[in-house]
Design a protein around this motif. Structure first.
Motif, PDB file in Angstrom:
ATOM      1  N   ALA A 230       0.865  -1.173   0.000  1.00  8.05           N
ATOM      2  CA  ALA A 230       0.000   0.000   0.000  1.00  8.05           C
ATOM      3  C   ALA A 230       0.903   1.225   0.000  1.00  8.05           C
ATOM      4  CB  ALA A 230      -0.930   0.000   1.215  1.00  8.05           C
TER       5      ALA A 230
ATOM      6  N   ILE B 234      -7.001  -0.270   4.490  1.00  5.52           N
ATOM      7  CA  ILE B 234      -7.280  -0.600   3.089  1.00  5.52           C
ATOM      8  C   ILE B 234      -8.765  -0.835   2.854  1.00  5.52           C
ATOM      9  CG2 ILE B 234      -6.920  -2.428   1.366  1.00  5.52           C
ATOM     10  CD1 ILE B 234      -3.990  -2.542   2.364  1.00  5.52           C
TER      11      ILE B 234
ATOM     12  N   SER C 195      -8.778  -3.792  -2.439  1.00  6.25           N
ATOM     13  CA  SER C 195      -7.660  -4.725  -2.326  1.00  6.25           C
ATOM     14  C   SER C 195      -7.782  -5.883  -3.302  1.00  6.25           C
ATOM     15  CB  SER C 195      -7.591  -5.297  -0.901  1.00  6.25           C
ATOM     16  OG  SER C 195      -6.514  -6.204  -0.762  1.00  6.25           O
TER      17      SER C 195
END
Length: 518
Positions: A294, A326, A329
């Motif tokens: 990320a 997140i 994803s």
């Protein structure tokens, strides 16, 4: 199959929740840091002692405690101990100059600052710049006349029954944004937000379990790292590895091979550096079952090369300080490298044009998110709060596009988008194309205005060690991109550099490259 999501009670304190769900794991190791191990039983005692210690020091409910601490077990103790007592922990970047710490002390109205010993000179310099000085505590050992965290922990443990009676929506902690476009913003999160990131992402998407050992290169002061190294492992009773030093490839390799984590959390620039290192361990030397990325988009070639070497997927995703972790994803068994994946169940995603209308698949739009882990506001910044938190929706400031299968691809920040020959160009798309060439280790793309006032695409390239810059290589890279993208997107100028400017969390600072053009 998605993990069933439990209901969250209205009266909820995240620290108490963590202690209750791990009550039967007192002998299990919760943390491995540079000083040794801490069991869940020891962690509970330290959390309750810290809560009692700060109450005895006169810290009241919702008063802020700035945590300028390197990653060790003391940081989770301070963070959760503050929550337990009803105070507001504010973990901050450990690589900032004194002026930034002075601003954060003043802006937060912190009553106490806890700092790691190596950071004390910078923090004490910051204290010389503020009008009201909070109490300064050294987190490890002692320093001159400063009080130590050990002194706080000498208090009798605060009884669980005396835990702060907070609601799931009460202010719990702050995280400061990176401040790349101005002063850092104090992003205020609730007790419930921590719970939801674990329930919606960590358990069903990451698949974290009690027997996992996790290691995050992203530090705990970073929203991504806070989930990785604190919220997620403690929510299932797993073991987390913490290290104080910078996450260089060598430091990361040492933990991967010695402690054998099963989950590793990295960022794209680190994965690039790891793969380029001659010390890269073999698959047989590690125990990885899943990795995440990320911070910014993971180049397709990097994900594929890592998977080929370790036989382990990198689940690239998108999160933010404002959403805490997140919300888009990739998932095991459905990874598409070069994309951020699909929306995490529990979050709604919309891409809108400049008029606020939905864009068609394949078109670039502004990213809006709706979900239960959204921050409540920016502290003392009504203008920015009103521009970002729009009712149920949060405007992220990112540009994205989605395909017909619902996979989202990053197109850049709003400020990064280029308009070339009357058409929008995503710098991320050009960078991804360049990264496919074996001579390129890292790159960043910006727009450069020529003498006629037209924007031309310019690429800054860091070469792999085996290649040297030459006019022939510049032409080769231009032709390579032309063969992959529409003609107007290739970089008109390529500048070879030894490194790229980055934030402490590994994000490339394109605004600094743009400043070089002025």
């Amino acid at each position: 199959m998605d993990h069933p999501t439990p209901a969250l009670p209205q009266r909820f304190n995240f620290a108490r929740h963590i202690l209750e769900i791990n009550a039967e794991r007192s002998s299990k190791v919760a943390y491995i840091d540079d000083h040794g191990t801490v069991t869940y039983g020891e962690l509970e005692q330290r959390i309750r002692r810290f809560a009692a210690g700060i109450r005895a020091s006169g810290i009241h409910r919702e008063e802020r405690i700035l945590l300028i601490m390197q990653d060790s077990a003391n940081l989770p103790v301070a963070f959760l101990g503050a929550l337990f007592a009803g105070a507001i922990p504010v973990p901050v970047n450990t690589l900032l100059p004194a002026d930034d710490y002075a601003y954060m002390i003043e802006h937060s109205g912190a009553r106490m600052v806890i700092a790691s010993s190596p950071l004390l000179p910078c923090v004490q310099e910051a204290f010389g710049k503020v009008s009201v000085r909070p109490e300064l505590i050294v987190s490890e050992g002692s320093a001159n006349d400063l009080r130590s965290m050990d002194n706080l922990l000498a208090a009798e443990p605060l009884a669980v029954s005396l835990c702060a009676d907070t609601s799931c929506d009460d202010f719990a902690f702050w995280l400061y944004s990176s401040g790349s476009t101005g002063r850092p913003k104090g992003t205020v999160h609730s007790h419930g937000n921590l719970f939801w990131t674990a329930e919606l992402y960590a358990k069903p998407v990451l698949g974290i379990k009690t027997d996992d050992v996790v290691f995050s290169a992203a530090k705990l002061f970073f929203a991504y790292g806070l989930g990785n190294g604190l919220t997620f492992p403690l929510s299932v009773g797993a073991t987390a590895i913490l290290m104080a030093e910078r996450p260089t490839p060598q430091a990361v390799f040492a933990r991967l091979t010695e402690h054998k984590p099963t989950i590793f959390y990295g960022v794209p620039t680190l994965y690039v550096a790891m793969l380029a290192s001659p010390s890269l361990p073999g698959k047989e030397d590690v125990a990885l079952r899943v990795c995440t990325s990320a911070g910014e988009a993971l180049p397709k070639e990097v994900g594929e090369k890592f998977h080929d070497h370790f036989g382990c997927e990198i689940l690239d995703g998108l999160g933010s300080t404002e959403m805490l972790h997140i919300f888009i994803s990739n998932r095991n068994g459905g990874v598409r490298y070069g994309t951020s994946g699909q929306p995490v169940p529990g979050y709604d995603i919309e891409l809108r044009d400049e008029n606020g209308q939905p864009v068609a698949p394949g078109e670039i739009g502004d990213l809006y998110i709706r979900g239960p882990s959204a921050a409540l506001l920016y502290w003392a910044n009504r203008e920015k709060s009103r521009a970002t938190f729009l009712g149920d929706w949060l405007k992220s400031g990112d540009k994205y596009c989605a395909d017909t299968d619902g996979y989202y691809s990053y197109a850049g920040r709003n400020d990064d988008m280029l308009k070339v020959s009357g058409q929008y160009v995503s710098p991320i798309e050009v960078e991804s194309a360049l990264m496919g060439h074996p001579a390129v280790l890292e790159c960043a793309v910006i727009g450069k205005t020529d003498s006629e006032g037209l924007v031309k695409t310019t690429a800054y390239v860091v070469l792999a060690e085996s290649r040297t810059a030459a006019r022939e290589l510049e032409d080769e890279l231009k032709a390579f991109v032309k063969g992959r993208l529409a003609p107007h997107k290739y970089p008109r100028e390529i500048l070879f550099v030894s490194d790229l400017p980055k934030t402490a969390t590994g994000k490339i600072q394109r605004f600094k490259l743009r400043a070089l053009q002025d």
